[in-house]
Design a protein around this motif. Structure first.
Motif, PDB file in Angstrom:
ATOM      1  N   LEU A   1     -10.506  -1.730   0.617  1.00 17.97           N
ATOM      2  CA  LEU A   1      -9.324  -2.294  -0.306  1.00 17.97           C
ATOM      3  C   LEU A   1      -9.985  -2.037  -1.888  1.00 17.97           C
ATOM      4  O   LEU A   1      -9.189  -1.489  -2.550  1.00 17.97           O
ATOM      5  N   LEU A   2     -11.398  -2.175  -2.114  1.00 18.19           N
ATOM      6  CA  LEU A   2     -11.676  -1.757  -3.489  1.00 18.19           C
ATOM      7  C   LEU A   2     -11.551  -0.188  -3.569  1.00 18.19           C
ATOM      8  O   LEU A   2     -11.141   0.133  -4.627  1.00 18.19           O
ATOM      9  N   LEU A   3     -12.172   0.493  -2.637  1.00 19.66           N
ATOM     10  CA  LEU A   3     -11.795   1.883  -2.828  1.00 19.66           C
ATOM     11  C   LEU A   3     -10.090   2.227  -2.876  1.00 19.66           C
ATOM     12  O   LEU A   3      -9.919   3.297  -3.704  1.00 19.66           O
ATOM     13  N   ILE A   4      -9.284   1.821  -2.176  1.00 19.68           N
ATOM     14  CA  ILE A   4      -7.987   2.016  -2.073  1.00 19.68           C
ATOM     15  C   ILE A   4      -7.585   1.617  -3.425  1.00 19.68           C
ATOM     16  O   ILE A   4      -6.644   2.648  -4.036  1.00 19.68           O
TER      17      ILE A   4
ATOM     18  N   PRO B   1      -4.767  -2.667  -9.853  1.00 15.83           N
ATOM     19  CA  PRO B   1      -5.745  -3.649  -9.658  1.00 15.83           C
ATOM     20  C   PRO B   1      -5.563  -4.309  -8.174  1.00 15.83           C
ATOM     21  O   PRO B   1      -4.576  -4.322  -7.777  1.00 15.83           O
ATOM     22  N   LEU B   2      -6.753  -4.607  -7.590  1.00 11.22           N
ATOM     23  CA  LEU B   2      -6.829  -5.102  -6.379  1.00 11.22           C
ATOM     24  C   LEU B   2      -5.961  -6.228  -6.260  1.00 11.22           C
ATOM     25  O   LEU B   2      -5.434  -6.312  -5.254  1.00 11.22           O
ATOM     26  N   VAL B   3      -5.779  -7.021  -7.224  1.00  8.58           N
ATOM     27  CA  VAL B   3      -5.073  -8.264  -7.102  1.00  8.58           C
ATOM     28  C   VAL B   3      -3.332  -7.943  -6.907  1.00  8.58           C
ATOM     29  O   VAL B   3      -2.719  -8.594  -6.044  1.00  8.58           O
ATOM     30  N   GLU B   4      -3.224  -6.919  -7.500  1.00  7.40           N
ATOM     31  CA  GLU B   4      -1.621  -6.418  -7.157  1.00  7.40           C
ATOM     32  C   GLU B   4      -1.392  -6.243  -5.742  1.00  7.40           C
ATOM     33  O   GLU B   4      -0.244  -6.246  -5.238  1.00  7.40           O
ATOM     34  N   LEU B   5      -2.592  -5.586  -5.106  1.00  7.44           N
ATOM     35  CA  LEU B   5      -2.358  -5.146  -3.641  1.00  7.44           C
ATOM     36  C   LEU B   5      -2.348  -6.379  -2.768  1.00  7.44           C
ATOM     37  O   LEU B   5      -1.607  -6.458  -1.607  1.00  7.44           O
ATOM     38  N   VAL B   6      -3.084  -7.147  -3.038  1.00  9.60           N
ATOM     39  CA  VAL B   6      -3.128  -8.422  -2.077  1.00  9.60           C
ATOM     40  C   VAL B   6      -2.522  -9.881  -2.330  1.00  9.60           C
ATOM     41  O   VAL B   6      -2.557 -10.780  -1.804  1.00  9.60           O
ATOM     42  N   GLN B   7      -1.681  -9.720  -3.563  1.00 16.24           N
ATOM     43  CA  GLN B   7      -0.821 -10.971  -3.937  1.00 16.24           C
ATOM     44  C   GLN B   7      -0.078 -11.266  -3.098  1.00 16.24           C
ATOM     45  O   GLN B   7       0.379 -10.701  -2.218  1.00 16.24           O
ATOM     46  N   GLU B   8       0.330 -12.670  -3.220  1.00 17.13           N
ATOM     47  CA  GLU B   8       1.408 -13.287  -2.364  1.00 17.13           C
ATOM     48  C   GLU B   8       2.837 -12.853  -2.679  1.00 17.13           C
ATOM     49  O   GLU B   8       3.044 -12.513  -3.761  1.00 17.13           O
TER      50      GLU B   8
ATOM     51  N   LEU C   1       0.861  -1.214  -0.083  1.00 18.59           N
ATOM     52  CA  LEU C   1      -0.104  -0.071  -0.017  1.00 18.59           C
ATOM     53  C   LEU C   1       0.820   1.405  -0.140  1.00 18.59           C
ATOM     54  O   LEU C   1       0.614   2.280  -0.667  1.00 18.59           O
ATOM     55  N   VAL C   2       1.911   1.409   0.773  1.00 15.98           N
ATOM     56  CA  VAL C   2       2.890   2.383   1.013  1.00 15.98           C
ATOM     57  C   VAL C   2       3.483   2.572  -0.520  1.00 15.98           C
ATOM     58  O   VAL C   2       3.368   3.737  -1.013  1.00 15.98           O
ATOM     59  N   SER C   3       4.167   1.543  -1.141  1.00 14.32           N
ATOM     60  CA  SER C   3       4.834   1.786  -2.028  1.00 14.32           C
ATOM     61  C   SER C   3       3.958   2.212  -3.488  1.00 14.32           C
ATOM     62  O   SER C   3       4.357   3.046  -4.313  1.00 14.32           O
TER      63      SER C   3
END
Length: 80
Positions: free
Chosen positions: A63-66, A73-80, A23-25
């Motif tokens: 998360l969707l709004l962020i 894309p949301l998937v990029e934020l929550v990926q492993e 999120l920071v980056s």
């Protein structure tokens, strides 16, 4: 909100920190301050700080709004 009966496993805490770092980056790459992101998402700046530090788990809606506010894309934020 009731307290957890058992502590979170270390892997969950580690994943929470990783999400915060992404999120920071992503926010910095988008050229936004925490205040600006908070305004776009409709939350307090402290909430963004807690997400970024791994102190709190973001709600799915946040998360969707962020992701939308960051143009990511949301998937990029929550990926492993």
């Amino acid at each position: 909100m009731p307290l957890r009966r058992t502590p979170l496993p270390e892997w969950v805490i580690a994943r929470r920190r990783e999400l915060g770092e992404r999120l920071v980056s992503t926010r910095r790459a988008a050229g936004l301050s925490q205040d600006q992101l908070a305004d776009r998402v409709g939350v307090e700046r402290r909430t963004i700080q807690r997400y970024e530090s791994g102190e709190r788990d973001p709600r799915y809606t946040d998360l969707l709004l962020i992701a939308d506010a960051l143009g990511a894309p949301l998937v990029e934020l929550v990926q492993e």
